[in-house]
Design an enzyme around this catalytic site. Structure first.
Site, mmCIF file in Angstrom:
data_model
loop_
_atom_site.group_PDB
_atom_site.id
_atom_site.type_symbol
_atom_site.label_atom_id
_atom_site.label_comp_id
_atom_site.label_asym_id
_atom_site.label_seq_id
_atom_site.Cartn_x
_atom_site.Cartn_y
_atom_site.Cartn_z
ATOM 1 C CG ASN A 9 -1.690 1.262 1.392
ATOM 2 O OD1 ASN A 9 -1.757 2.080 0.470
ATOM 3 N ND2 ASN A 9 -2.310 1.441 2.557
ATOM 4 C CE LYS A 11 0.035 3.201 4.799
ATOM 5 N NZ LYS A 11 0.130 3.287 6.244
ATOM 6 C CG HIS A 102 -5.623 2.052 5.273
ATOM 7 N ND1 HIS A 102 -5.133 2.963 6.182
ATOM 8 C CD2 HIS A 102 -4.644 1.138 5.095
ATOM 9 C CE1 HIS A 102 -3.911 2.597 6.534
ATOM 10 N NE2 HIS A 102 -3.588 1.494 5.886
ATOM 11 C CD GLU A 104 -2.605 5.500 6.786
ATOM 12 O OE1 GLU A 104 -2.629 5.545 5.544
ATOM 13 O OE2 GLU A 104 -1.694 4.956 7.434
ATOM 14 C CD GLU A 171 -3.272 -2.493 7.244
ATOM 15 O OE1 GLU A 171 -2.217 -2.809 6.677
ATOM 16 O OE2 GLU A 171 -3.810 -1.370 7.102
ATOM 17 N N GLY A 177 2.888 2.121 10.767
ATOM 18 C CA GLY A 177 3.849 3.207 10.627
ATOM 19 C C GLY A 177 4.620 3.527 11.891
ATOM 20 C CB SER A 210 5.575 -2.053 11.764
ATOM 21 O OG SER A 210 5.221 -0.719 12.074
HETATM 22 P P1 13P Z 1 3.257 0.284 7.565
HETATM 23 O O1 13P Z 1 3.715 -1.001 6.909
HETATM 24 O O2 13P Z 1 3.989 1.493 7.085
HETATM 25 O O3 13P Z 1 3.196 0.145 9.041
HETATM 26 O O4 13P Z 1 1.734 0.514 7.059
HETATM 27 C C1 13P Z 1 0.842 -0.530 7.133
HETATM 28 C C2 13P Z 1 -0.377 -0.154 6.388
HETATM 29 O O5 13P Z 1 -1.080 0.765 6.755
HETATM 30 C C3 13P Z 1 -0.677 -0.903 5.165
HETATM 31 O O6 13P Z 1 -1.954 -0.627 4.701
#
Ligand code: 13P
Length: 249
Positions: A9, A11, A102, A104, A171, A177, A210
């Site tokens: 992803n 983002k 997601h 976010e 997740e 992150g 992560s």
């Molecule tokens: P990270 O791998 O940067 O922690 O992000 C995970 C994520 O949100 C994947 O959709």
């Protein structure tokens, strides 16, 4: 049959030029290790909308198990929804996978289980496979509410959704992150709970949060975990190549 799906992803990262440079570097690493890895895993890169045509063009020459996906889709086929993207627009390009819900999107853009549900149904109606993200916050976990929170996200988000054309990504928000990866056995436990709630033996359920080249092997060794959804570590071609070419422990 549960499929193994390793997804990135991106983002809101990478211009078209950067996306192209990534694939030029990444694709040969995929080819070189594809035989060791086997053809069983599906690899997906969920990228910004502006990069999709470029990536689809380049991926067409790639080993068949690389697909390009999107990160959001609206529920209407078209309409006055400034800034949104409709399923027919993605399907016309050749997009087969799309991330929905997601954390976010839920945190910053007002996504709710109800809108997630509508987006999931729209994706499926147009023949795409949605990747539904669920997961608890640090506060939910501290309060012992992890299971009930996720159960309600699933219950509300999946009304009238076809489980045979769906991927779920667990997740935990506190792991995204932060470098604070959920312990592999704990991720395995929660994913096992999700699987028993949905009672579908063939459902692919990923872990995300992560994931890195140095923890992928342990994560993929867990019996309930069918793949990963990778944020930051999918931006680097070497790192992501190591992740898709994970070693069986
Ligand atoms: P990270 O791998 O940067 O922690 O992000 C995970 C994520 O949100 C994947 O959709």
């Amino acid at each position: 049959m549960r499929k193994i799906v390793i997804a990135g992803n991106w983002k809101m990262y990478k211009t078209q030029t950067e996306a192209k440079a990534f694939l030029v570097d990444f694709l040969p690493q995929l080819t070189a290790q594809a035989s060791e890895f086997g053809a069983a895993a599906q690899i997906i890169l969920c990228a910004p909308f502006t990069t999709l045509p470029t990536l689809l063009g380049l991926a067409a020459n790639a080993p068949t198990n690389l697909s390009i996906g999107a990160q959001n889709v609206h529920w209407a086929d078209n309409g006055a929804f400034t800034g949104e993207i409709a399923a027919p627009m993605l399907v016309e390009l050749g997009i087969k996978y799309v991330i929905v819900g997601h954390s976010e999107r839920r945190q910053y853009f007002g996504e709710t289980d109800a809108t997630v549900n509508q987006r999931l149904k729209a994706a499926q109606k147009h023949g795409m496979t949605p990747i539904l993200c669920v997961g608890e916050s640090k506060q939910h976990r501290a309060a012992g509410e992890t299971e009930t929170w996720i159960a309600s996200q699933l219950q509300n988000g999946l009304q009238d959704v076809d489980l045979t054309n769906l991927i779920i990504a667990y997740e935990p928000i506190w792991a995204i992150g932060t470098g604070d990866t959920c312990e592999a056995k704990e991720a395995n436990r929660v994913i096992g709970k999700i699987r028993s709630q949905l009672n579908d033996r063939d459902l692919t359920i990923q872990y995300g949060g992560s994931v890195k080249s140095d923890n992928i092997d342990e994560i993929m060794a867990q019996p309930e975990i069918d793949g990963v959804l990778v944020g930051g570590a999918s931006l680097d071609p070497e790192g992501f190549a190591r992740i898709v070419n994970y070693r069986s422990l």
